[in-house]
Design a protein around this motif. Structure first.
Motif, mmCIF file in Angstrom:
data_model
loop_
_atom_site.group_PDB
_atom_site.id
_atom_site.type_symbol
_atom_site.label_atom_id
_atom_site.label_comp_id
_atom_site.label_asym_id
_atom_site.label_seq_id
_atom_site.Cartn_x
_atom_site.Cartn_y
_atom_site.Cartn_z
ATOM 1 N N ALA A 21 -0.924 -1.142 -1.352
ATOM 2 C CA ALA A 21 -1.202 0.298 -1.316
ATOM 3 C C ALA A 21 -2.657 0.569 -0.946
ATOM 4 O O ALA A 21 -2.951 1.503 -0.192
ATOM 5 C CB ALA A 21 -0.882 0.933 -2.672
ATOM 6 N N VAL A 22 -3.578 -0.243 -1.453
ATOM 7 C CA VAL A 22 -4.999 -0.037 -1.155
ATOM 8 C C VAL A 22 -5.306 -0.432 0.291
ATOM 9 O O VAL A 22 -6.072 0.252 0.979
ATOM 10 C CB VAL A 22 -5.880 -0.829 -2.148
ATOM 11 C CG1 VAL A 22 -7.324 -0.863 -1.712
ATOM 12 C CG2 VAL A 22 -5.766 -0.221 -3.540
ATOM 13 N N ILE A 23 -4.713 -1.506 0.754
ATOM 14 C CA ILE A 23 -4.992 -1.967 2.120
ATOM 15 C C ILE A 23 -4.397 -1.011 3.147
ATOM 16 O O ILE A 23 -5.054 -0.640 4.121
ATOM 17 C CB ILE A 23 -4.471 -3.410 2.321
ATOM 18 C CG1 ILE A 23 -5.316 -4.375 1.504
ATOM 19 C CG2 ILE A 23 -4.488 -3.798 3.783
ATOM 20 C CD1 ILE A 23 -4.750 -5.775 1.418
ATOM 21 N N ILE A 24 -3.156 -0.594 2.938
ATOM 22 C CA ILE A 24 -2.490 0.295 3.889
ATOM 23 C C ILE A 24 -3.061 1.705 3.815
ATOM 24 O O ILE A 24 -3.278 2.347 4.842
ATOM 25 C CB ILE A 24 -0.961 0.321 3.628
ATOM 26 C CG1 ILE A 24 -0.378 -1.067 3.803
ATOM 27 C CG2 ILE A 24 -0.269 1.316 4.544
ATOM 28 C CD1 ILE A 24 -0.512 -1.653 5.182
ATOM 29 N N LYS A 25 -3.305 2.198 2.609
ATOM 30 C CA LYS A 25 -3.866 3.535 2.295
ATOM 31 C C LYS A 25 -3.443 4.609 3.309
ATOM 32 O O LYS A 25 -4.244 5.145 4.069
ATOM 33 C CB LYS A 25 -5.372 3.489 2.115
ATOM 34 C CG LYS A 25 -6.192 3.094 3.310
ATOM 35 C CD LYS A 25 -7.671 3.046 2.962
ATOM 36 C CE LYS A 25 -8.415 2.460 4.126
ATOM 37 N NZ LYS A 25 -9.547 1.688 3.776
ATOM 38 N N PHE B 288 1.425 6.787 -11.246
ATOM 39 C CA PHE B 288 2.684 7.425 -10.860
ATOM 40 C C PHE B 288 2.442 8.813 -10.278
ATOM 41 O O PHE B 288 2.998 9.167 -9.227
ATOM 42 C CB PHE B 288 3.621 7.500 -12.067
ATOM 43 C CG PHE B 288 4.824 8.361 -11.841
ATOM 44 C CD1 PHE B 288 5.846 7.933 -11.007
ATOM 45 C CD2 PHE B 288 4.938 9.596 -12.447
ATOM 46 C CE1 PHE B 288 6.959 8.724 -10.797
ATOM 47 C CE2 PHE B 288 6.042 10.397 -12.244
ATOM 48 C CZ PHE B 288 7.055 9.963 -11.420
ATOM 49 N N LEU B 289 1.604 9.594 -10.944
ATOM 50 C CA LEU B 289 1.316 10.942 -10.452
ATOM 51 C C LEU B 289 0.641 10.906 -9.083
ATOM 52 O O LEU B 289 0.950 11.732 -8.208
ATOM 53 C CB LEU B 289 0.459 11.707 -11.457
ATOM 54 C CG LEU B 289 1.160 12.083 -12.768
ATOM 55 C CD1 LEU B 289 0.183 12.724 -13.735
ATOM 56 C CD2 LEU B 289 2.339 12.996 -12.493
ATOM 57 N N LEU C 43 -4.144 5.634 -1.966
ATOM 58 C CA LEU C 43 -5.332 4.847 -2.289
ATOM 59 C C LEU C 43 -5.687 4.991 -3.771
ATOM 60 O O LEU C 43 -5.949 3.991 -4.448
ATOM 61 C CB LEU C 43 -6.508 5.279 -1.414
ATOM 62 C CG LEU C 43 -7.840 4.570 -1.668
ATOM 63 C CD1 LEU C 43 -7.718 3.081 -1.354
ATOM 64 C CD2 LEU C 43 -8.936 5.206 -0.849
ATOM 65 N N ALA C 44 -5.667 6.229 -4.285
ATOM 66 C CA ALA C 44 -5.984 6.447 -5.704
ATOM 67 C C ALA C 44 -4.951 5.774 -6.601
ATOM 68 O O ALA C 44 -5.301 5.150 -7.613
ATOM 69 C CB ALA C 44 -6.056 7.943 -5.998
ATOM 70 N N SER D 191 1.292 11.997 -3.395
ATOM 71 C CA SER D 191 1.029 11.603 -2.008
ATOM 72 C C SER D 191 2.309 11.288 -1.236
ATOM 73 O O SER D 191 2.238 10.926 -0.068
ATOM 74 C CB SER D 191 0.104 10.393 -1.974
ATOM 75 O OG SER D 191 0.776 9.267 -2.501
ATOM 76 N N ARG D 192 3.459 11.433 -1.913
ATOM 77 C CA ARG D 192 4.758 11.137 -1.298
ATOM 78 C C ARG D 192 4.791 9.725 -0.713
ATOM 79 O O ARG D 192 5.199 9.515 0.431
ATOM 80 C CB ARG D 192 5.107 12.164 -0.238
ATOM 81 C CG ARG D 192 5.226 13.523 -0.833
ATOM 82 C CD ARG D 192 5.423 14.568 0.178
ATOM 83 N NE ARG D 192 5.004 15.815 -0.474
ATOM 84 C CZ ARG D 192 5.703 16.916 -0.430
ATOM 85 N NH1 ARG D 192 6.795 16.963 0.228
ATOM 86 N NH2 ARG D 192 5.281 17.984 -1.044
ATOM 87 N N SER D 193 4.367 8.797 -1.544
ATOM 88 C CA SER D 193 4.312 7.390 -1.125
ATOM 89 C C SER D 193 5.705 6.773 -1.151
ATOM 90 O O SER D 193 6.682 7.397 -1.555
ATOM 91 C CB SER D 193 3.397 6.609 -2.068
ATOM 92 O OG SER D 193 2.092 7.110 -2.000
#
Length: 137
Positions: A90-94, A25-26, A100-101, A31-33
């Motif tokens: 999330a990992v693929i788009i990063k 969450f942090l 990514l983290a 990262s303002r995802s």
């Protein structure tokens, strides 16, 4: 209060799930995802904390109208499915390193959710002797 629950394997997995979900969450917030990433992480923290409190305060014994370990298994399996989809995305788009983290923390959370489901399934299937409804011939 069940003071031994936090030291049990199930309690430790619940604590680890809450901590890893908080870390995800942090990362997503920093990262303002997208909202889906943060919403999934917050829901995981809240639901895991509620199940932890349920077992820690022995409320599962007082509220026996629902078979809580089975509800917890369903929660773990559904959370694992959502985590698989959202965190792989999330990992693929990063879009940035924070996303990514957070996605990596989410995949770790996926593994912890599966471990939690397996531990609960073992408790349900191995907790007590099996009885036959019909007499043996």
């Amino acid at each position: 209060v069940d003071s031994a629950f936090p030291r049990s394997p199930r309690g430790a997995v619940k604590i680890a799930r809450a901590l890893v979900a908080s870390a995800a969450f942090l990362c997503f917030v920093a990262s303002r995802s997208r909202g889906a990433y943060t919403a999934l992480a917050v829901m995981e923290v809240v639901i895991t904390a509620l199940f932890f409190l349920l077992y820690f305060l022995k409320l599962d014994k007082k509220m026996s109208w629902l078979f809580w370990p089975l509800a917890d298994i369903f929660n773990s399996v559904i959370a694992a499915l959502f985590l698989l989809v959202v965190c792989l995305f999330a990992v693929i788009i990063k879009t940035n390193n924070g996303t990514l983290a957070g996605g990596v923390f989410g995949l770790v959370l996926l593994v912890l959710s599966v471990v939690d489901a397996v531990l609960l399934f073992q408790k349900i299937s191995l907790d007590g002797p099996r009885r036959r409804n019909t007499p043996a011939k």
